[in-house]
Design an enzyme around this catalytic site. Structure first.
Site, PDB file in Angstrom:
ATOM      1  N   HIS A   8       0.818  -1.219   0.000  1.00 52.56           N
ATOM      2  CA  HIS A   8       0.000   0.000   0.000  1.00 52.56           C
ATOM      3  C   HIS A   8       0.852   1.270   0.000  1.00 52.56           C
ATOM      4  O   HIS A   8       0.348   2.350  -0.295  1.00 52.56           O
ATOM      5  CB  HIS A   8      -0.989   0.004   1.174  1.00 52.56           C
ATOM      6  CG  HIS A   8      -0.389   0.323   2.512  1.00 52.56           C
ATOM      7  ND1 HIS A   8      -0.014  -0.642   3.425  1.00 52.56           N
ATOM      8  CD2 HIS A   8      -0.115   1.512   3.111  1.00 52.56           C
ATOM      9  CE1 HIS A   8       0.462  -0.076   4.515  1.00 52.56           C
ATOM     10  NE2 HIS A   8       0.407   1.245   4.345  1.00 52.56           N
ATOM     11  N   ASP A  63      -0.255  -7.646   1.541  1.00 55.35           N
ATOM     12  CA  ASP A  63       0.238  -6.268   1.553  1.00 55.35           C
ATOM     13  C   ASP A  63       1.763  -6.270   1.657  1.00 55.35           C
ATOM     14  O   ASP A  63       2.338  -5.995   2.707  1.00 55.35           O
ATOM     15  CB  ASP A  63      -0.391  -5.504   2.729  1.00 55.35           C
ATOM     16  CG  ASP A  63      -0.081  -4.015   2.691  1.00 55.35           C
ATOM     17  OD1 ASP A  63       0.442  -3.539   1.670  1.00 55.35           O
ATOM     18  OD2 ASP A  63      -0.376  -3.336   3.704  1.00 55.35           O
ATOM     19  N   GLY A 116       2.859   6.313   9.041  1.00 54.65           N
ATOM     20  CA  GLY A 116       4.256   6.630   8.771  1.00 54.65           C
ATOM     21  C   GLY A 116       5.188   5.472   9.065  1.00 54.65           C
ATOM     22  O   GLY A 116       6.336   5.457   8.603  1.00 54.65           O
ATOM     23  N   SER A 148       4.200   2.372   8.275  1.00 56.34           N
ATOM     24  CA  SER A 148       3.826   1.361   7.297  1.00 56.34           C
ATOM     25  C   SER A 148       5.030   0.907   6.468  1.00 56.34           C
ATOM     26  O   SER A 148       5.890   1.714   6.102  1.00 56.34           O
ATOM     27  CB  SER A 148       2.773   1.923   6.342  1.00 56.34           C
ATOM     28  OG  SER A 148       1.537   2.088   6.986  1.00 56.34           O
ATOM     29  N   GLY A 149       5.067  -0.395   6.183  1.00 50.74           N
ATOM     30  CA  GLY A 149       6.149  -0.948   5.380  1.00 50.74           C
ATOM     31  C   GLY A 149       7.377  -1.328   6.175  1.00 50.74           C
ATOM     32  O   GLY A 149       8.247  -2.037   5.676  1.00 50.74           O
TER      33      GLY A 149
END
Length: 301
Positions: free
Chosen positions: A77, A126, A221, A223-224
Site C-alpha cells: 500500500h 500487503d 508513517g 507502514s512498510g
C-alpha cells in the site's frame, strides 16, 4: 541408479540451501544494538536494516527493510500507486532531520514489484519489493535483516520489536529531530486477533502484535517497516507493518503482513543473491491454539 538418485537429490538440496541462505553470513546482525506509540528513541545503528522510503521533495513516506545489497522489502500500500522515479530509499539514518551525514546513504528505486494478489480493500498480501538503482555497501549502520522462512512459528507472546519514524499518537507526528523509534510488543495469535477485528479480516497471510491494554503500537508513517524477533544472535523479520484501527487502542493490535508466507514469491522476484531466510521456532504449545472468542467479533465499518 539406486545410488545416483540420492546424490541427485542431495545436490539439489545443497543448491536450494545455498540460494536460500545467500545472505546468512551477514543478515540479522546489528553490531551496535545493545539490546511508534509508547516507544523510545533508538540509538544509531541499532536497527541497521531500517530504511526510510521517501517521495522526492516530500520526504518520508513509509518504512522498509534492507534484505540484500539490491533489494528492500516494504508494504504494497506504500508503493502500489507510485512510479520508481519518484521514490528514493534512505539508509543508515537514525534521525530524519540531520545527524546522519557520516552514515547516511540515499539510493534511487529502479523497479517496484507489488504482490500480484494484493487487495487494497482487504489489505491481504500487503507486501512489495523494491529493486535499488545501485547496490549498497554494508557497514555497521547499513546491514540486511534475515527473513522468516516458510513454516516459521511465532507463538502468542513471542517478543517482537517494531521500528519506524511514524506518528507517536493518532494525528501526532514524531517531533524534531525525528529520531527512529523502537517499541517492544508481543505477538497476538491470529485467533485472538480475529476476535477483535472480525473473522473475515485477519487471514493466514497476517500476523498481529500489540499490548491488549493499548499504548504501544505502530502508527501512520511506520507502514512498510519491519517487525523483528531475535533468535540466538540473529534478528529475523516476522512482519511488515500493514494496518490497524487507530493507533495503540485497547484490544486492537497492529496487523502485519506475515513474511514467512512469501518466501517463494520473494525468491521468484529476486533472481540471484537471495535474502537470508531463517526458520523461526517458538517453544512449547501456542496458547492461541486453544483460544476461544468470548464476545461477538467487532466488524469494521
Amino acid at each position: 541408479m539406486a545410488l545416483w538418485k540420492p546424490l541427485q537429490v542431495l545436490a539439489l538440496l545443497n543448491l536450494l540451501f545455498a540460494e536460500s541462505h545467500a545472505q546468512l553470513a551477514e543478515c540479522g546482525i546489528a553490531p551496535r544494538n545493545p539490546k511508534i506509540v509508547g516507544g523510545q528513541d533508538a540509538s544509531p545503528g541499532s536497527w541497521p536494516w531500517q530504511v526510510s522510503l521517501q517521495r522526492n521533495r516530500f520526504g518520508h513516506l513509509c518504512g522498509g527493510s534492507l534484505i540484500t545489497r539490491n533489494w528492500v522489502l516494504t508494504a504494497a500500500h506504500c508503493v502500489s500507486w507510485s512510479r520508481p522515479s519518484v521514490l528514493q530509499v534512505s539508509l543508515g539514518r537514525n534521525q530524519l532531520q540531520g545527524g546522519n551525514t557520516d552514515t547516511q546513504v540515499n539510493v534511487g528505486v529502479a523497479e517496484i514489484f507489488v504482490h500480484p494478489g494484493y487487495g487494497s480493500s482487504t489489505s491481504n498480501n500487503d507486501i512489495a519489493l523494491l529493486r535499488l538503482s545501485s547496490p549498497v555497501e554494508f557497514t555497521d549502520y547499513i546491514r540486511p535483516v534475515c527473513l522468516a522462512a516458510s513454516g516459521s512459528q511465532f507463538n502468542n507472546g513471542t517478543v517482537s520489536w517494531v521500528t519506524g519514524w511514524g506518528n507517536v499518537g493518532e494525528g501526532v507526528p514524531l517531533p524534531p529531530p525525528q529520531t527512529l523509534q523502537q517499541v517492544k510488543v508481543p505477538v497476538i495469535g491470529n485467533r485472538q486477533c480475529s476476535c477483535f477485528y472480525g473473522n473475515s479480516l485477519i487471514t493466514n497471510n497476517m500476523i498481529c502484535s500489540g499490548v491488549l491494554s493499548g499504548g504501544k503500537d505502530a502508527c501512520q508513517g511506520d507502514s512498510g517497516g519491519p517487525m523483528v524477533s531475535k533468535q540466538r544472535s540473529r534478528w529475523i523479520q516476522s512482519g511488515v507493518v500493514s494496518f490497524g484501527r487507530g493507533c495503540a487502542r485497547p484490544k486492537l493490535p497492529g496487523v502485519y503482513t506475515r513474511v514467512s508466507q512469501y518466501q517463494s514469491w520473494i525468491n521468484s522476484v529476486i533472481p540471484d543473491d537471495k535474502p537470508g531466510f531463517v526458520q523461526f521456532t517458538s517453544s512449547g504449545v501456542d496458547p492461541d491454539s486453544s483460544f476461544i472468542c468470548q464476545r461477538r467479533p467487532f466488524l469494521p465499518k
